[in-house]
Each structure stands twice: as C-alpha cells, then as structure tokens.
Design a protein around this motif. Structure first.
Motif, PDB file in Angstrom:
ATOM      1  N   ALA A   7       0.818  -1.222   0.000  1.00 14.23           N
ATOM      2  CA  ALA A   7       0.000   0.000   0.000  1.00 14.23           C
ATOM      3  C   ALA A   7       0.850   1.270   0.000  1.00 14.23           C
ATOM      4  N   HIS A   8       2.176   1.138   0.117  1.00 13.32           N
ATOM      5  CA  HIS A   8       3.036   2.319  -0.009  1.00 13.32           C
ATOM      6  C   HIS A   8       2.843   3.012  -1.359  1.00 13.32           C
ATOM      7  N   GLU A   9       2.446   2.220  -2.365  1.00 10.99           N
ATOM      8  CA  GLU A   9       2.220   2.801  -3.684  1.00 10.99           C
ATOM      9  C   GLU A   9       1.195   3.946  -3.598  1.00 10.99           C
ATOM     10  N   SER A  22      10.697  13.557  -1.442  1.00  7.17           N
ATOM     11  CA  SER A  22      11.202  12.410  -0.664  1.00  7.17           C
ATOM     12  C   SER A  22      10.262  12.118   0.490  1.00  7.17           C
ATOM     13  N   TRP A  23      10.445  10.934   1.086  1.00  7.06           N
ATOM     14  CA  TRP A  23       9.590  10.535   2.208  1.00  7.06           C
ATOM     15  C   TRP A  23       9.788  11.488   3.403  1.00  7.06           C
ATOM     16  N   ALA A  24      11.038  11.897   3.653  1.00  4.74           N
ATOM     17  CA  ALA A  24      11.302  12.791   4.791  1.00  4.74           C
ATOM     18  C   ALA A  24      10.545  14.118   4.595  1.00  4.74           C
ATOM     19  N   VAL A  57      23.508  -1.333  -1.813  1.00  2.21           N
ATOM     20  CA  VAL A  57      22.090  -1.470  -2.160  1.00  2.21           C
ATOM     21  C   VAL A  57      21.262  -0.909  -1.008  1.00  2.21           C
ATOM     22  N   GLU A  58      20.228  -0.159  -1.357  1.00  5.17           N
ATOM     23  CA  GLU A  58      19.285   0.264  -0.322  1.00  5.17           C
ATOM     24  C   GLU A  58      17.964  -0.445  -0.556  1.00  5.17           C
ATOM     25  N   ILE A  59      17.489  -1.130   0.489  1.00  3.84           N
ATOM     26  CA  ILE A  59      16.165  -1.752   0.382  1.00  3.84           C
ATOM     27  C   ILE A  59      15.148  -0.774   0.967  1.00  3.84           C
ATOM     28  N   GLY A  60      14.075  -0.570   0.223  1.00  2.00           N
ATOM     29  CA  GLY A  60      13.103   0.453   0.622  1.00  2.00           C
ATOM     30  C   GLY A  60      13.694   1.830   0.371  1.00  2.00           C
ATOM     31  N   CYS A  61      14.216   2.029  -0.859  1.00  5.08           N
ATOM     32  CA  CYS A  61      14.974   3.262  -1.167  1.00  5.08           C
ATOM     33  C   CYS A  61      14.066   4.468  -1.387  1.00  5.08           C
ATOM     34  N   GLY A  62      12.753   4.245  -1.568  1.00  6.60           N
ATOM     35  CA  GLY A  62      11.860   5.368  -1.860  1.00  6.60           C
ATOM     36  C   GLY A  62      12.342   6.119  -3.088  1.00  6.60           C
ATOM     37  N   PRO A  65      17.020   9.344  -1.857  1.00  8.27           N
ATOM     38  CA  PRO A  65      17.948  10.370  -1.344  1.00  8.27           C
ATOM     39  C   PRO A  65      19.141   9.787  -0.581  1.00  8.27           C
ATOM     40  N   ILE A  66      18.925   8.719   0.184  1.00  9.91           N
ATOM     41  CA  ILE A  66      20.024   8.140   0.975  1.00  9.91           C
ATOM     42  C   ILE A  66      21.058   7.531   0.034  1.00  9.91           C
ATOM     43  N   LEU A  67      20.550   6.825  -0.967  1.00 10.45           N
ATOM     44  CA  LEU A  67      21.439   6.171  -1.937  1.00 10.45           C
ATOM     45  C   LEU A  67      22.268   7.211  -2.698  1.00 10.45           C
ATOM     46  N   ARG A 103      12.127  -2.374  -9.041  1.00 11.40           N
ATOM     47  CA  ARG A 103      10.954  -2.611  -8.193  1.00 11.40           C
ATOM     48  C   ARG A 103      10.980  -4.062  -7.731  1.00 11.40           C
ATOM     49  N   ALA A 104      11.014  -4.281  -6.415  1.00  7.96           N
ATOM     50  CA  ALA A 104      11.011  -5.645  -5.872  1.00  7.96           C
ATOM     51  C   ALA A 104      10.576  -5.581  -4.414  1.00  7.96           C
ATOM     52  N   ASP A 105      10.148  -6.735  -3.919  1.00  7.67           N
ATOM     53  CA  ASP A 105       9.752  -6.877  -2.517  1.00  7.67           C
ATOM     54  C   ASP A 105      10.975  -7.368  -1.741  1.00  7.67           C
ATOM     55  N   ALA A 106      11.430  -6.592  -0.772  1.00  7.50           N
ATOM     56  CA  ALA A 106      12.643  -6.941  -0.012  1.00  7.50           C
ATOM     57  C   ALA A 106      12.487  -8.254   0.765  1.00  7.50           C
ATOM     58  N   HIS A 124      14.603   2.887   7.193  1.00  5.98           N
ATOM     59  CA  HIS A 124      13.204   2.890   7.629  1.00  5.98           C
ATOM     60  C   HIS A 124      12.287   2.019   6.779  1.00  5.98           C
ATOM     61  N   CYS A 125      12.827   0.910   6.261  1.00  2.00           N
ATOM     62  CA  CYS A 125      11.968  -0.070   5.570  1.00  2.00           C
ATOM     63  C   CYS A 125      11.513  -1.151   6.548  1.00  2.00           C
ATOM     64  N   LEU A 126      12.444  -1.620   7.405  1.00  2.00           N
ATOM     65  CA  LEU A 126      12.110  -2.741   8.303  1.00  2.00           C
ATOM     66  C   LEU A 126      10.846  -2.452   9.129  1.00  2.00           C
ATOM     67  N   HIS A 127      10.676  -1.201   9.556  1.00  2.00           N
ATOM     68  CA  HIS A 127       9.491  -0.937  10.394  1.00  2.00           C
ATOM     69  C   HIS A 127       8.186  -0.925   9.576  1.00  2.00           C
ATOM     70  N   CYS A 128       8.298  -0.996   8.242  1.00  2.00           N
ATOM     71  CA  CYS A 128       7.089  -1.120   7.402  1.00  2.00           C
ATOM     72  C   CYS A 128       6.640  -2.579   7.310  1.00  2.00           C
ATOM     73  N   ILE A 129       7.462  -3.494   7.787  1.00  2.00           N
ATOM     74  CA  ILE A 129       7.173  -4.922   7.647  1.00  2.00           C
ATOM     75  C   ILE A 129       6.601  -5.392   8.983  1.00  2.00           C
TER      76      ILE A 129
END
Ligand SMILES: C[S@@+](CC[C@H](N)C(=O)[O-])C[C@H]1O[C@@H](n2cnc3c(N)ncnc32)[C@H](O)[C@@H]1O
Length: 247
Positions: A7-9, A22-24, A57-62, A65-67, A103-106, A124-129
């Motif tokens: 649902a992040h989409e 960006s998300w921030a 690699v950044e998982i949940g890169c949005g 900006p971090i990358l 586009r992939a599911d971590a 801040h991807c892990l807390h979305c799981i």
C-alpha cells in the motif's frame, strides 16, 4: 490479496501528485534526508571498519535520497522499492549518478541474481514490515547479499512509544500492542487488515521494543558493530534504533 506494505504505492502516488521529492519531506522535514539518518550514516562511514567504496544497495529506497548521498562517495548503487511510483521518481532524480533502481519486494528477493554488496542500507523499511515471518525473510535476504567485510546499516522506529504524545499527533491511526494500524477504505485488499470499531484498518508499521529489534538482527546471523538508541522526544513519540552490523 497483497501484502500490507504494498500500500506504499498509494502514498507515493500522493507524493508525486503533490510535487514532494522524498519521504522525509512528506513527513514535513526541510531536507530530503532526515537529519538523524544523515548523522548516523556519516558516523558509520567514518569508522575504520566501514567500506569506503564498492557496491551499495538500499532496500526500501523510496525516491533514493540516501542512496544518492552514499553514491556521491565512491559507491555504485542499486535501489530496491516495492512502489513503482517511488522507483520512477528515484530514477528521474538520480540521472547522472551510477545508480540503478528496481521494483522488488525486499522480503522476496531473488538474491542470487543481485550478487553481493559492500554495504546494505535499510533506511526505515524494516518498520514497514509488520509480520514477523516477513521481517525474518527480509533480514535473511540482506544476510545473503552482504559480502564478508561488508556493513548492514539499518534505521528503524521502535518502542518504547510515548503513547500520550502519539494520541495527540496521530488522531486517525491506532497503536495496538506493537503494530500501528491506518484506516484505509480498500484495506480488505491487503493481508492482515482488520476492523476496529466498524472501520477497516491496515497494519502499516511494526514498533517492537528496540532490544527485540536488536535480537532479530542477531538471530539473522549478524554481529552488531555499533548501535544508537534514541528515546522519544517532545516531537517524536517513537524511539528509534540505528544499527551497523556485519556478518
Ligand atoms: C519510510 S520510507 C523511506 C524511504 C527512503 N529510505 C527514504 O529515506 O526516503 C520506507 C520505504 O520502504 C518501502 N518498502 C516498504 N516495504 C517494502 C518491501 N517489502 N520491499 C521493498 N520496499 C519496501 C516503501 O515503499 C518506502 O519507500
């Protein structure tokens, strides 16, 4: 039926419509990267054991900006996100840099296709799981793609939560045990949705106690190199945990 984090989409479609980058910034920060995230990354990158170049690699890169921040420091990058709108925005914003996006599911990565990395970042991807089995799968995938002398940097919201402040800043969402639920009209399309007082809610954030998060990381096989715990503040009802770990 989709995983709730898909649902992040919906959020990124709104971010794109509103011209936010960006998300921030979506959360009201003035900069593309949260200052706390930037401070921790700067601290990690300065350590003698941190890789100074290579593949990241950044998982949940949005929107990336971090990358981009890391890839301006002698890294080549791969950004992975579940949201196709986030990936399109990240690609657009990263022109001229040596970064690919996918586009992939971590939690369901084809790890052998990705190869190995000198740094894996979870900003801040892990807390979305929210499902424990999915969290284990994400950490297992990170472990598989990490080179031996590489570093896993993970930053996540966690408990203790200042519940009084949370109820003031978030009128709509519900915090039940260690999960945050968000009202969503189409929540039934997603796994784990539930009715609360006749309204459909979707589990959107997991906020276990920070010591539990540390033990999840250790159980996945990582050694903790350094961590920083930040308690809730006057503005932020959540604790936050930032960790650098290796194999
Ligand atoms: C809080 S945002 C942070 C985005 C980015 N790290 C930043 O700092 O701008 C969390 C990101 O994780 C992504 N995400 C959530 N679950 C995911 C999953 N299972 N696989 C890949 N990305 C996921 C979301 O789409 C979102 O972009």
């Amino acid at each position: 039926m989709q995983k709730p984090y898909a649902a992040h989409e919906i959020a990124y479609q709104k971010i794109a419509r509103d011209g936010i980058s960006s998300w921030a910034q979506f959360l009201g920060r003035k900069t593309q990267i949260d200052p706390q995230v930037r401070r921790f990354l700067t601290d990690v990158c300065a350590r003698p054991w941190a890789p100074k170049a290579g593949r990241v690699v950044e998982i949940g890169c949005g929107t990336g900006p971090i990358l981009r921040w890391v890839c301006k420091r002698r890294f080549t990058g791969l950004g992975i996100d579940i949201s196709k709108t986030a990936i399109a925005m990240a690609t657009q914003q990263s022109k001229g840099l040596d970064i690919q996006f996918k586009r992939a599911d971590a939690c369901r990565l084809k790890t052998t296709e990705l190869g190995k990395f000198d740094m894996v970042i979870d900003g801040h991807c892990l807390h979305c799981i929210t499902e424990p089995a999915d969290r284990r799968a994400l950490l297992r995938n990170v472990f598989r793609i990490l080179r031996k002398a590489a570093i896993f940097v993970v930053m996540t919201m966690c408990a203790p939560v200042d519940k009084r402040l949370y109820s003031c800043v978030s009128k709509e969402n519900r915090l039940i045990k260690h999960t945050i639920y968000m009202p969503l009209p189409q929540a039934r399309r997603y796994e784990g949705s539930r009715k609360i007082q006749d309204r459909a809610y979707l589990p959107v954030r997991a906020v276990p106690h920070w010591k539990i998060v540390l033990s999840e990381i250790k159980k996945a096989g990582f050694q903790i190199r350094m961590f920083q715990y930040d308690a809730p503040s006057d503005r932020n009802p959540f604790s936050s945990l930032s960790v650098a770990a290796s194999k």
